[in-house]
Design an enzyme around this catalytic site. Structure first.
Site, short mmCIF file in Angstrom:
data_model
loop_
_atom_site.label_atom_id
_atom_site.label_comp_id
_atom_site.label_asym_id
_atom_site.label_seq_id
_atom_site.Cartn_x
_atom_site.Cartn_y
_atom_site.Cartn_z
N GLY A 1 67.41 -1.98 -18.24
CA GLY A 1 66.03 -1.82 -17.78
C GLY A 1 65.03 -1.95 -18.91
N SER B 1 70.15 3.13 -18.60
CA SER B 1 70.46 4.44 -19.15
C SER B 1 69.30 4.90 -20.02
CB SER B 1 71.75 4.35 -19.97
OG SER B 1 71.79 5.39 -20.90
N VAL C 1 60.51 -3.01 -28.88
CA VAL C 1 59.58 -3.94 -29.51
C VAL C 1 59.48 -5.17 -28.60
CG1 VAL C 1 59.73 -3.30 -31.95
CG2 VAL C 1 61.51 -4.73 -30.94
N ALA D 1 54.31 -9.52 -28.48
CA ALA D 1 53.45 -10.70 -28.58
C ALA D 1 54.06 -11.81 -27.73
CB ALA D 1 53.33 -11.16 -30.03
N LYS E 1 45.58 -13.04 -26.92
CA LYS E 1 46.14 -13.70 -28.09
C LYS E 1 45.83 -15.19 -28.03
CE LYS E 1 50.55 -14.92 -30.21
NZ LYS E 1 51.99 -14.75 -30.26
N GLN F 1 37.49 -24.61 -19.55
CA GLN F 1 36.94 -25.90 -20.04
C GLN F 1 35.64 -25.63 -20.80
OE1 GLN F 1 37.76 -29.04 -17.70
NE2 GLN F 1 36.91 -30.35 -19.28
N LEU G 1 68.03 -10.11 -24.87
CA LEU G 1 68.80 -9.97 -26.11
C LEU G 1 70.30 -10.15 -25.86
CD1 LEU G 1 66.82 -6.93 -27.54
CD2 LEU G 1 66.55 -9.34 -28.14
N THR H 1 58.83 -15.87 -29.13
CA THR H 1 59.45 -16.67 -28.08
C THR H 1 60.50 -15.94 -27.23
OG1 THR H 1 60.81 -17.50 -29.90
CG2 THR H 1 59.10 -18.96 -29.07
N ILE I 1 60.40 -13.19 -25.22
CA ILE I 1 60.02 -12.88 -23.84
C ILE I 1 59.91 -14.19 -23.06
CG2 ILE I 1 58.19 -11.91 -22.37
CD1 ILE I 1 57.77 -9.80 -24.61
#
Ligand SMILES: Cc1cc2nc3c(=O)[nH]c(=O)nc-3n(C[C@H](O)[C@H](O)[C@H](O)COP(=O)(O)OP(=O)(O)OC[C@H]3O[C@@H](n4cnc5c(N)ncnc54)[C@H](O)[C@@H]3O)c2cc1C
Length: 502
Positions: free
Chosen positions: A14, A39, A47, A50, A78, A145, A333, A344, A346
Site C-alpha cells: 500500500g 502492513s 519518498v 517529484a 513543477k 498556449q 520498487l 521517473t 512514479i
C-alpha cells in the site's frame, strides 16, 4: 471472454504503487474485485515526491480534481529540474518541460539555435523556454498556449507529499470499492502444477486468494522475487549510486516551481519544495563517501531548519528480468529502480498500470500477451536508464574520483549511438514512444556541455538577420509572458493551498 475473465485481483503493498494500481483498476475496470494487503508495521519507503507531466494523464484517468489533489497532498507545481554543477562546477542548466522556441518548416527549433549560437545571434536556450523563464522568476499559471501566438504555454508536473498522496489515492480507491486488509504476509502459496500464485497468507493464517496478483511490496519484491525468483538485472555498473540520506526541512522562502538537483562529490542532492516543507535528499555512491560524510554534506546544503532526523535508504539500480511472471505483475520498487534524478519512478508505475490495462489478461495468462507486456516495460526502463546515465557520464569534473569514474565508464550502446549522432549535427532520434522527447535530450546534452560539430544544412536557409529576428521575437514573447504570470505562491494560495476550502 465468458468464463475466462479475471474477477479477483490482489494487490500486495500500500505504498504509492499499490494505491495507484488500486485507484486505477477500481476506476477503470467493472466487475473486478480488488483487494489490497498492506502492513502498517512494515510501512512504505516514504519518498517519491517529484513527478513529470505525464502524471496529469493518470490523474485524468482516475478522475482527480487537480486543485483538490494539490490541497490534499500539499503539492506545488513543477516546471522542470534545475541542475547545478553537473557538467562542471558552476554550471547551471534546466531540463524544462514543454516546448522550446518554435519549429520552422521541417526543422525543430534547436537546429536553428545551434546555428544562431555559433553565429552569436542566439541567447541561452532557456531564454526561449516559457517554463524555464517562468521558473527563474518563481512564476506559474495554467496556460496551455501563449495567447495570440502558436507557441505552447506552460507544461507542468507536481511535487507532493508521498504519504499524503498514498492516503489520498486510498480514499479514492476505497470509495470505488477496493477492500483493504491490514496484515503482514508471511507466506505465498503457489499451485503445484501451474506455478501460479494462488494466495498470500498472513501471519495469523488468513489466506487471501486471487487470480491476478500485483506485487507492489517495494524493494522486498515479495511475490515476483522471493516467491517466483524471477531474477534482477543489475545496472549499478552504469548508475553506481546505491544510497540516499533524506531529511525534510522548513521552507526557507517561497516554494520554487521546479526541482533542484545539485551535484556533490560522490552523488547529488535533491530539493523538492512542497507547501508545508521541503524534501531533501543526498543520493550517493557508498564506494566513494561514507554515510556520515554524506549526511554532513546534506545538512550543510539544506536551506531551512531540518524537521526530522536524517534517514538512510539503500537501493540497487536495475530491473526485474520480467516485470510480469506467471500471474504476478510487479509495479513500483518491486519491478525495479532507477534513481530519482529525472523523477521517473512514479511515472514507471503509471506506465506499468497503463500497459497492464492494455494487456489485461484472461485466466489463461497467454504467454504472447505477457511477453509483449514485458518487452514494452523493458524498453521504457532501458531508455530512461540511458537518459539518466547521460547526466553522470557527460561530465568534465576533475575534482573527485567518482565523477572521473562516471566519465570513463563504458556506456550502453543505445546511449553511445545517441551521443554520436548528436555530436555529428545535433540530431536526436526519439525511438518509438520512449519517454523523453528530443528537446529533453537536447537540453541535457547541451547542458552537460556536449557540443555538436555542426547543424542541419536546412538551418542555413534563413538569412542571418532573419535568424536574429526570429530569436529576438521568441525571446520577447517568452519574457513578456513569463513576467505577466502570477507568482507561484500566489497561484497556489488562490487555487490549491492546503486548508483553503474547495
Ligand atoms: C531515495 C529515493 C528517492 C525517490 N524519489 C522519487 C521521486 O522524486 N520521484 C519519483 O517518481 N519516485 C521517486 N522514488 C521512487 C518512489 O519512492 C517509489 O517509486 C514509490 O514510492 C513507490 O514505492 P512502492 O509503492 O513500490 O513501495 P513502498 O512504498 O516501499 O511500499 C511497499 C508496500 O508493501 C508493503 N509490504 C511489504 N512487505 C509486506 C508484507 N510482508 N506484508 C504486507 N505488506 C507488505 C508495505 O507495507 C508497503 O505498503 C524515490 C525512491 C527513492 C529510494
Amino acid at each position: 471472454m465468458g468464463d475466462s475473465r479475471i474477477t479477483k485481483v490482489v494487490i500486495v503493498g500500500g505504498g504509492t504503487a499499490g494505491w495507484m494500481a488500486a485507484a486505477a483498476l477500481s476506476r477503470t475496470m467493472d466487475n473486478l474485485q480488488v483487494r489490497l494487503v498492506e502492513s502498517d508495521e512494515i510501512g512504505t519507503v516514504g519518498v517519491g515526491e517529484a513527478t513529470i507531466p505525464a502524471i496529469r494523464l493518470f490523474n485524468a484517468l482516475i478522475g482527480i480534481d487537480e486543485n483538490e489533489f494539490l490541497r490534499e497532498t500539499r503539492g506545488t507545481f513543477k516546471l522542470g529540474i534545475q541542475f547545478h554543477d553537473w557538467g562542471r562546477i558552476g554550471d547551471i542548466y534546466m531540463h524544462a518541460f514543454g516546448q522550446i522556441g518554435q519549429s520552422l518548416g521541417m526543422l525543430p527549433f534547436q537546429q536553428y539555435w545551434l546555428r544562431g549560437r555559433n553565429e552569436g545571434v542566439a541567447g541561452r536556450l532557456g531564454d526561449y523556454s516559457l517554463n524555464e523563464s517562468a521558473g527563474r522568476h518563481n512564476r506559474f499559471a495554467r496556460l496551455p498556449q501563449i495567447p495570440n501566438t502558436n507557441l505552447d504555454g506552460i507544461a507542468y508536473a507536481f511535487h507532493f507529499d508521498a504519504a499524503l498522496y498514498a492516503a489520498y489515492l486510498r480514499r479514492i480507491a476505497e470509495g470505488a470499492g477496493v477492500e483493504r486488509t491490514e496484515g503482514k504476509i508471511a507466506d505465498v502459496r503457489r499451485n503445484g502444477e501451474s506455478g501460479h500464485v494462488e494466495a498470500v497468507v498472513l501471519e495469523d493464517g488468513t489466506a487471501i486468494e486471487g487470480e491476478l496478483f500485483i506485487d507492489c511490496s517495494g524493494f522486498r519484491a515479495l511475490l515476483i522475487e522471493e516467491a517466483l525468483e524471477t531474477g534482477f538485472e543489475d545496472w549499478t555498473h552504469w548508475l553506481p549510486c546505491d544510497r540516499a540520506i533524506a531529511v525534510p526541512s522548513e521552507n526557507a522562502g517561497p516554494a520554487r516551481p521546479y526541482t533542484q538537483a545539485i551535484a556533490h562529490k560522490a552523488g547529488w542532492q535533491w530539493r523538492i519544495p512542497l507547501q508545508h516543507r521541503t524534501g531533501n535528499g543526498h543520493v550517493f555512491c557508498s564506494d566513494f563517501i561514507s554515510e556520515d560524510e554524506a549526511t554532513a554534506v546534506l545538512l550543510e546544503n539544506v536551506e531551512g531548519r531540518p524537521l526530522a532526523e536524517p534517514r538512510t535508504l539503500r537501493f540497487r539500480t536495475g530491473m526485474r528480468k520480467q516485470a510480469w511472471n506467471f500471474n504476478v505483475v510487479a509495479l513500483g520498487l518491486a519491478s525495479g529502480f532507477l534513481e530519482p534524478l529525472e523523477s521517473t519512478s512514479i511515472h514507471l508505475i503509471q506506465n506499468g498500470i497503463a500497459k497492464l490495462l492494455a494487456h489485461f489478461p484472461g485466466r489463461d495468462f497467454d504467454a504472447a500477451n505477457i511477453d509483449a507486456y514485458n518487452a514494452r516495460v523493458r524498453f521504457d526502463y532501458e531508455r530512461i536508464r540511458d537518459f539518466v546515465i547521460l547526466h553522470y557520464h557527460a561530465n568534465e569534473r576533475t575534482d573527485s574520483s567518482f565523477w572521473i569514474r562516471c566519465r570513463e565508464m563504458a556506456i550502453p550502446d543505445t546511449l553511445a549511438q545517441k551521443i554520436a549522432l548528436f555530436r555529428s549535427q545535433g540530431q536526436i532520434v526519439r525511438e518509438a514512444d520512449e519517454l523523453f522527447v528530443e528537446i529533453g535530450w537536447f537540453q541535457v546534452l547541451t547542458g552537460q556541455n556536449i557540443a555538436p560539430r555542426g547543424h542541419h544544412p536546412m538551418a542555413d536557409q534563413l538569412a542571418r538577420d532573419e535568424l536574429a529576428g526570429f530569436f529576438a521575437d521568441i525571446e520577447t514573447i517568452v519574457a513578456r509572458t513569463a513576467s505577466q504570470l502570477p507568482a507561484h505562491e500566489d497561484f497556489i494560495a488562490q487555487h490549491c493551498a492546503a486548508g483553503v476550502p474547495a
